[in-house]
Structure formats: structure tokens, C-alpha cells
Design a protein around this motif. Structure first.
Motif, mmCIF file in Angstrom:
data_model
loop_
_atom_site.group_PDB
_atom_site.id
_atom_site.type_symbol
_atom_site.label_atom_id
_atom_site.label_comp_id
_atom_site.label_asym_id
_atom_site.label_seq_id
_atom_site.Cartn_x
_atom_site.Cartn_y
_atom_site.Cartn_z
ATOM 1 N N ASP A 380 7.928 8.816 2.491
ATOM 2 C CA ASP A 380 8.963 8.051 1.803
ATOM 3 C C ASP A 380 8.504 6.644 1.422
ATOM 4 O OD1 ASP A 380 10.811 10.117 1.981
ATOM 5 O OD2 ASP A 380 11.408 9.519 4.009
ATOM 6 N N LEU A 381 7.222 6.325 1.642
ATOM 7 C CA LEU A 381 6.758 4.963 1.376
ATOM 8 C C LEU A 381 6.439 4.731 -0.100
ATOM 9 C CD1 LEU A 381 4.461 4.279 4.474
ATOM 10 C CD2 LEU A 381 6.853 3.654 4.114
ATOM 11 N N LEU A 382 5.722 5.671 -0.699
ATOM 12 C CA LEU A 382 5.377 5.534 -2.108
ATOM 13 C C LEU A 382 6.295 6.399 -2.962
ATOM 14 C CD1 LEU A 382 1.460 5.550 -2.227
ATOM 15 C CD2 LEU A 382 3.002 3.602 -2.483
ATOM 16 N N CYS A 383 6.482 5.991 -4.194
ATOM 17 C CA CYS A 383 7.227 6.804 -5.154
ATOM 18 C C CYS A 383 6.436 6.839 -6.458
ATOM 19 C CB CYS A 383 8.632 6.256 -5.379
ATOM 20 S SG CYS A 383 8.672 4.630 -6.159
ATOM 21 N N SER A 384 6.784 7.762 -7.323
ATOM 22 C CA SER A 384 6.036 7.923 -8.569
ATOM 23 C C SER A 384 6.147 6.684 -9.457
ATOM 24 C CB SER A 384 6.535 9.160 -9.326
ATOM 25 O OG SER A 384 7.913 9.038 -9.634
ATOM 26 N N TYR A 385 7.209 5.904 -9.292
ATOM 27 C CA TYR A 385 7.353 4.696 -10.110
ATOM 28 C C TYR A 385 6.265 3.680 -9.775
ATOM 29 C CZ TYR A 385 9.498 0.746 -12.495
ATOM 30 O OH TYR A 385 9.732 -0.311 -13.336
ATOM 31 N N PHE A 386 5.897 3.578 -8.500
ATOM 32 C CA PHE A 386 4.813 2.678 -8.113
ATOM 33 C C PHE A 386 3.493 3.122 -8.747
ATOM 34 C CE2 PHE A 386 7.201 1.958 -3.852
ATOM 35 C CZ PHE A 386 8.100 1.139 -4.500
ATOM 36 N N LEU A 387 3.249 4.430 -8.770
ATOM 37 C CA LEU A 387 2.010 4.942 -9.341
ATOM 38 C C LEU A 387 1.973 4.702 -10.851
ATOM 39 C CD1 LEU A 387 1.714 8.317 -7.388
ATOM 40 C CD2 LEU A 387 0.769 6.088 -6.803
ATOM 41 N N LYS A 388 3.115 4.880 -11.508
ATOM 42 C CA LYS A 388 3.172 4.610 -12.943
ATOM 43 C C LYS A 388 2.919 3.131 -13.215
ATOM 44 C CE LYS A 388 7.181 4.812 -15.053
ATOM 45 N NZ LYS A 388 8.394 5.350 -15.720
ATOM 46 N N THR A 389 3.457 2.262 -12.363
ATOM 47 C CA THR A 389 3.218 0.828 -12.516
ATOM 48 C C THR A 389 1.738 0.508 -12.389
ATOM 49 O OG1 THR A 389 5.418 0.340 -11.616
ATOM 50 C CG2 THR A 389 3.817 -1.444 -11.616
ATOM 51 N N ALA A 390 1.048 1.161 -11.448
ATOM 52 C CA ALA A 390 -0.397 0.951 -11.295
ATOM 53 C C ALA A 390 -1.136 1.366 -12.563
ATOM 54 C CB ALA A 390 -0.913 1.739 -10.093
#
Length: 767
Positions: A380-390
Motif C-alpha cells: 500500500d506504499l506505492l501507487c501507479s500515480y507515483f510511477l507515472k509522476t516519475a
């Protein structure tokens, strides 16, 4: 002075004795060509040793060699900067122009030509990414489809705009992807500063007040209300604080959810959103600001390499942002803080991605799902939105030509390295507002160690470990991987079947505008799939228009309007295998032509087969896919598939003139959606009742009872309507006890049909 500096001796056609020269121009039939520029010498023509001619001078010799060299240099430069040139030429790659380019590009189907022979593993990752994410033309077709869906859905909707968002609208239809809908309440005018407000004010006007303690969030101060009452603007939205009157996050969310529930399908609260029972569709409510907030203005002019294109940046600036009633995670009892959402801007950015960026985006989401989220302690720490931001940050920081297909794994590692550096610092900068740390309340120094270990293991494990984790032998989409060329058309078809029923009903003028728009798109679009999707929308809207036509009052009006009824109902039968025919049968029932109605019902029932797909399902399983694959062929176009392989429910609009008299109470205040089997048996029962055929009426009633009892192809939110219809048929057959029981059962199912069922129950024993 003769500026042309022509050679007079060579230009003379006659010698000193007046005898005309015979030169090589005449002897060999060479014709001079017009040359408007300045040159030093005319073409020089000489005889070669083999009896031929030699043409040489600055035009045919040196100039040709210069042109060839310049042309080769231009091609080499173009090849090196191909991605930059494509971004410049097609900033929006979801456009019809880019689809035409892909269809005409000879290299688009030679995906393996650019791969060196020594990187088999990279090529293997690419091929599996293609199978999972899709080819470029598939992704662009999805993007185009959902953009057109939004256009059609929002024609004539001044109060509410609904746009599809999330990864599905961005073109990625991965296994388990849900449908995200942003519902924008348009009567609210949100401004960056009070100086931007134009007078007189006619809408509910708000001004953003930046909260320096919480970057990425704002408060909305009420300035003035142009009119006191509105369906979406009750006074309860505002709460008075010490500094003034502010729009309440909690009250806005609660009131909008309740308003939506009263007019739409059955929904459930899912955090700040509304969702269906299985959470396949999420509906988020928001407000629109037509300008970027002060916090995001530096994004528009900060230093970047070649991405995003300037046209995309200008488009984002002009569209502003959205405001969602969600506060910071670190604020437990939030009343006034609204989150600044850039979901529309992010969709524009993803639509500007090249193919490598899109595949990298898909691999990042698969990495999250199949590697990181498989570990319970960190899922539950990472979400796909964080990866898209990267991916956004990496795309902006590196040269766009870094994103080439042979570099796919390198690009993935760049994004993972970016995420790793953020996790180490527990700071994830929002792409538009870097001061907004999106890890706050999510990732801290106390829980980031295990996540760092997993991220490091992905990077250090290399390509072999990534392949084994991302693409196991028995993955979720193995049923698609085994079908080869079937992958493309099946995914596109099922995506369309999921979203096609989400188009909302409109008034008659808006419907006619939609028909005009779809006709224009059918003429202008280049992709056959998109054209057929527009034909479906044209057919579906035609079903609505047929129910919005006025009731004729004179004989002359009767002829004209009945002609329009037939025209739109004939167009409506193209939507799927049954719904248009059932509406036609209902029309004939209302005109008293009961035997024609029965003939149409028999035709409908003869067409229905177990292999047919139900339109509007959000979770088609492997059995549905296999049945569909055997029922249709990929050479058949989409509109033909919908007519032979899909069935849809019948939607009777509010106060529809073609719904049977006995069911008009159901559409007194709202629309009603009836499954095709239920309506078929109901119409048969009603027709036999009017014809005095008691035996066949009872047989039709028994068929209807079995259909409702077994819940055959009936969704949960349609069950109460079906039970009520069963009660109506019991009532006309004289069995009031069973009718009463049906109405009572409908009341206990859900709130939606309580009014009609309650009225029928109360009036049942009046006589």
C-alpha cells in the motif's frame, strides 16, 4: 550589364555565314528546360567514346551531387531526431492525423527492424510488453475512442461535464483496469484571483486561496452567488469561518453524491468517490478552474529538454485544473482544503508520449502490480500515480531520443531509479507543484527500508529477473497471449463494450447535435474501428430521439411525427442485436398493432443465443472472451459484431411515449432500464392480454416469472424494476396477491423504484 553572364558563343544559333548550327541538342532530341535562377554556364553537351552524349555543368553535375549529399545529411539528421520531429508535428498523438500517419507509415509494422541482433532479452521484454500493453496503433485507437466518447457524452450538458480519466483514458487497458470518471460541476466559477472575475456574476463564484502550509491544496472562498437556488448550489455547501465563507469539502461531497444517486444507477460510497458494487467504476466529483493556480505557474516556463511539446504546454495552461474535495492525508478533520488535480493535463501529457514512453508506463504499472504489491508489508506504499509522476520527470529531464524501443529496459530503470531516490528521501515531488510532497502520510523513514530493498533488487536483478517476475508462464492475460492476431480486436471490442453504455441521455436538441457530430466524425475519421464506434453512438442516440418526439395532436402532425418515429427507430436497430427491435415492438404495441409486436418479439427471441455478450459489463471473464472469439471473426467490423454478437438492455426515457401504458408509472420521474428477456416476455404477456388469448398470456407470464426468479442476465440494479414489471403482469392477469408480493419484494430490493412500487401496492386493492 548583363547580369546573367551568358556565354554568347554557345548561345548563337547561327555561324558567321548565316548557316544554322546542328548541335547535340537537336541531334539527340534533348530539350532545354526553363531555369529562372542565375548560373554561370549553360549545359555543356559532348560526345562520349561510345557514341552517346555527356551532359555536364553546374546544374546537372555539381548541383546534383550537392543535392544528393544534402539529402543524405537531411535524412541522417531526421533519423537522429525522429522523435523530436514527430513530437513537433504531432503533439497530440491521439488525433486523427496521427492515426492516419500510423496507418500509412511503412515502418509502423516493422517493429523488429530497429533491433540489434545482440539484445535478444530486450526484444523479448518488448514483445511481451506489446502483448500486454498493445501495439501503438491499438493504444492510439483507445485514446481516440475515449476522447470521442467524452465529446459525445458532454454535448448539451451545461451543468455537468463527465470525462473519462485514469490509465484507461490514457490508452492503457491492462488486466484489472477500472473506469475512472471525473464529474465536473460546471455552475461553479473558480478563479485564481478576484481580479479575474467578470461582472455581472451569474454563477456560484469562488476564489482560490493558496495554503502555504499544504502545497497542492487550496481553500475556496465564496465571493458572490448570482442566484440563490440551483439544483447543484444549495446554501449548505458553504461554511462560515473567521476569514469568510468557504466551500465545505465534506458537505459538497455528501450533497453531490446524494444528487447523483437520485438520477443515476445504483452506486455506493468509495472514499470521496461513488462506485458500483464491485468497484469497477469510480466517479469523482470536482470543480473546474479555467486557469492554473499560482502554485503551478512555474511549471509552464521551467527549463526542460524536448518534452512535453510547446503545444501541449499551451493547451494545459488554457485548460486550467480541477479541484477535488479531498484534503491532505496529514489533516484528520479537513473542512476546507481542496486538492488541486491535474488529471486532464496528465491525460494530455500521456497522449503526447511516444510509443516507448507508453510501453515504459505499462511496464511500470506491471512492476507495481506483479512485483511490489505482491509483498504484503509494502503493497500500500506505492501507487501507479507515483510511477507515472516519475516517468513525467524522467521524460522532461532526458533527451526525447533516449526513449527508443531498444532502450526500453534502460528507460524503465531510469524511472525506477527516480522512484528509489524519492523513497530514500521520503519525498515525491508533484510534477506540476514540486513543493507538494505526495509521500506525506504515506512513506516515512520508518517504513521505507523494505521498499528500498525491493526497488534495489529490481534494478540489480537485471533483465532475467524482471522477465520472470513480469511475464510468468501463466499470467492473467494468458488467454489473450495464445490467440496471436486476435489480441488486438478482442481488447478493443471489449473496451468499447465496457464504455459504450456510459453515454448519458439528453434533451432532443442535444440529441440532434450529437447525431450531427457523429455523422461528421463518420465522414472525417480514418480508423474503421472509430467510425463504427461513432455509428453505434448514432444508433443509440437515435433510440433516445425516438422517445423525445412530441405526441401528435392533429392528423397532419401524426403522419409527420410517425415518419420520424420510423426513421429513428430504424436507425436504432443498428445498436445491438435486440434493443432497437424491442423499442420498435414497443412502438407497435402503443399503436395497437399487437400481432406485429408479437412477430417482432418472436424474431428477437430467435436471434438471442447463449454466446452473445451483454453490453455494459465491467468485468468480462475468460469464458466471455472465449465465447466471443468463437462467435465472431476479426475480419468483421465492429458495427457488424455489435449487431450479431451483443445484446443490450432497453432504456425507456422519462415519460417516454413508446413505453406500454401499463408501465408508464415507472417513467413518471426517471428513466427505467429493462433487460431484454424481461421486456420480451412482458410485451408478449400484454399483447396476448389485449388479444384475449388467456392461454398464451399465462404461458408468457410463466416465462417472465422464471426469468426474474433465476435472475437470468439481470443486474442487481435492474432487479427491482424487473420484479415490479412481473407484478404489473400479475395484476393485469387478475392475480392481485402475487402482484402485491412482487411489489413488496421490489420495495425491499433498493430505493430506486420505491415510489412506483409503493403507488402500485397502495392502489392495488382500491377496487
Amino acid at each position: 550589364m548583363d547580369t546573367n553572364c551568358r556565354n554568347q558563343e554557345n548561345d548563337d544559333h547561327y555561324n558567321m555565314y548565316g548557316i544554322r548550327k546542328i548541335n547535340y541538342w537537336d541531334k539527340y532530341g534533348v530539350r532545354p528546360f526553363p531555369y529562372r535562377g542565375k548560373r554561370r554556364f549553360t549545359p555543356s553537351i559532348n560526345q562520349s567514346s561510345d557514341g552517346g552524349i555527356i551532359i555536364s555543368n553546374d546544374v546537372f553535375g555539381l548541383t546534383i551531387r550537392q543535392f544528393e549529399q544534402t539529402f543524405k545529411d537531411c535524412l541522417e539528421k531526421r533519423k537522429k531526431q525522429e522523435q523530436w520531429i514527430l513530437n513537433l508535428r504531432y503533439p497530440d498523438k491521439s488525433s486523427n492525423a496521427y492515426l492516419i500517419y500510423l496507418q500509412n507509415c511503412t515502418d509502423s509494422r516493422k517493429d523488429n527492424s530497429s533491433w540489434p541482433d545482440n539484445i535478444f532479452k530486450d526484444k523479448y521484454v518488448y514483445e511481451h510488453a506489446i502483448n500486454t500493453v498493445g501495439s501503438e496503433i491499438d493504444i492510439r485507437t483507445r485514446q481516440r475512442l475515449l476522447s470521442i466518447h467524452d465529446t459525445i457524452d458532454n454535448v448539451g450538458s451545461p451543468d455537468i461535464t463527465q470525462i473519462l480519466s485514469g490509465s484507461l483514458a490514457e490508452g492503457l487497458d491492462l488486466p484489472g483496469s477500472d473506469v475512472d470518471i471525473m464529474t465536473i460541476m460546471e455552475p461553479f466559477d473558480v478563479h485564481r484571483t478576484i481580479k479575474n472575475i467578470k461582472h455581472p456574476i451569474q454563477n456560484y463564484t469562488l476564489v482560490m486561496e493558496t495554503d502555504t502550509d499544504h502545497p497542492g491544496f487550496t481553500r475556496l472562498r465564496r465571493v458572490m452567488q448570482g442566484y440563490e437556488e440551483s439544483d447543484f448550489i444549495p446554501n449548505e455547501y458553504s461554511k462560515r469561518a473567521r476569514e469568510g465563507s468557504y466551500l465545505s469539502v465534506k458537505d459538497f461531497s455528501n450533497v453531490t453524491k446524494e444528487e447523483y444517486r437520485l438520477t443515476k444507477i445504483q452506486t455506493y460510497s468509495h472514499g470521496p468517490c461513488l462506485s458500483d458494487k464491485d468497484q469497477y467504476v469510480d466517479i469523482a466529483f470536482s470543480l473546474r478552474s479555467k486557469c492554473l493556480p499560482y502554485q503551478a505557474i512555474p511549471w509552464s516556463f521551467r527549463h526542460r529538454n524536448q518534452w512535453p511539446p510547446n503545444n501541449v504546454i499551451d493547451n494545459i495552461i488554457n485548460n486550467g485544473c480541477l479541484l477535488v474535495p479531498i484534503g491532505p492525508r496529514t489533516v484528520s478533520d479537513n473542512l476546507f482544503l481542496w486538492r488541486l488535480s491535474f488529471s486532464e493535463a496528465e491525460k494530455h501529457l500521456v497522449h503526447s508520449f511516444n510509443f516507448t514512453q507508453l510501453l515504459c508506463y505499462g511496464l511500470l504499472k506491471l512492476t507495481l502490480k506483479r512485483i511490489i504489491n505482491e509483498i504484503d508489508d509494502i503493497k500500500d506504499l506505492l501507487c501507479s500515480y507515483f510511477l507515472k509522476t516519475a516517468l513525467f520527470w524522467v521524460s522532461e529531464e532526458v533527451d526525447i531520443d533516449t526513449f527508443q524501443l531498444p532502450n526500453l529496459f534502460v528507460c524503465l530503470c531510469l524511472c525506477l531509479d527516480k522512484i528509489t531516490s524519492w523513497v530514500k528521501k521520503c519525498y515525491c515531488p508533484n510534477y506540476f507543484i514540486p513543493e507538494h510532497n505526495m509521500f506525506l502520510g504515506k512513506i516515512t523513514l520508518d517504513d521505507n527500508e523494505l521498499l528500498l530493498q525491493v526497488l534495489d533488487s529490481i534494478s540489480t536483478g537485471g533483465l532475467d529477473e524482471l522477465i520472470s517476475n513480469l511475464f510468468p508462464s501463466k499470467s492473467e492475460n494468458c488467454c489473450l497471449l495464445s490467440t496471436g492476431c486476435d489480441i488486438s480486436f478482442i481488447r478493443l471490442d471489449f473496451l468499447f463494450y465496457r464504455i459504450c453504455v456510459l453515454v448519458t441521455e439528453k434533451d432532443i436538441s442535444s440529441c440532434y447535435r450529437v447525431l450531427s457530430i457523429t455523422e461528421s466524425l463518420i465522414r472525417s475519421e480514418s480508423c474503421t474501428f472509430i467510425i463504427d464506434a461513432c455509428k453505434y453512438y448514432h444508433a443509440k442516440i437515435s433510440q433516445y430521439v425516438a422517445q423525445l418526439l412530441p405526441i401528435p395532436t392533429t392528423n397532419r402532425e401524426t403522419y409527420t411525427i410517425y415518419k420520424l418515429f420510423h426513421s429513428h427507430l430504424q436507425d436504432g436497430i443498428k445498436a445491438d442485436a435486440v434493443s432497437g427491435w424491442l423499442l420498435y415492438a414497443s412502438f407497435y404495441y402503443m399503436t395497437g398493432q399487437y400481432r406485429v409486436t408479437l412477430s417482432l418479439i418472436d424474431y428477437v427471441l430467435s436471434r438471442i443465443t447463449p454466446a452473445m455478450m451483454n453490453l455494459g459489463c465491467q468485468n468480462y471473464d475468460e469464458g466471455d472472451i472465449n465465447r466471443y472469439r468463437h462467435h465472431v471473426h476479426n475480419s468483421v467490423n465492429l458495427i457488424a459484431k455489435t449487431k450479431i454478437a451483443t445484446v443490450g438492455c432497453v432504456t425507456y426515457m422519462k415519460q417516454s411515449p413508446i413505453i406500454p401504458f401499463e408501465l408508464q408509472l415507472e417513467v413518471e420521474n426517471d428513466k427505467i432500464i429493462i433487460p431484454h428477456f424481461v421486456l420480451s416476455h412482458c410485451l408478449r404477456c400484454l399483447c396476448y392480454h389485449h388479444l384475449g388469448d388467456t392461454f398464451n398470456r399465462q404461458q408468457a407470464l410463466c416465462d417472465l416469472f422464471r426469468t426474474v426468479k433465476n435472475n437470468v442476465l439481470i443486474k442487481e440494479d435492474e432487479l427491482s424494476d424487473s420484479v415490479t414489471i412481473l407484478g404489473v403482469c400479475y395484476e393485469i392477469s387478475g392475480d392481485k396477491d402475487k402482484a402485491y408480493q412482487s411489489y413488496q419484494k421490489a420495495l425491499h430490493n433498493d430505493y430506486k423504484v420505491c415510489q412506483s412500487a409503493e403507488k402500485r401496492k397502495l392502489t392495488l386493492f382500491v377496487d
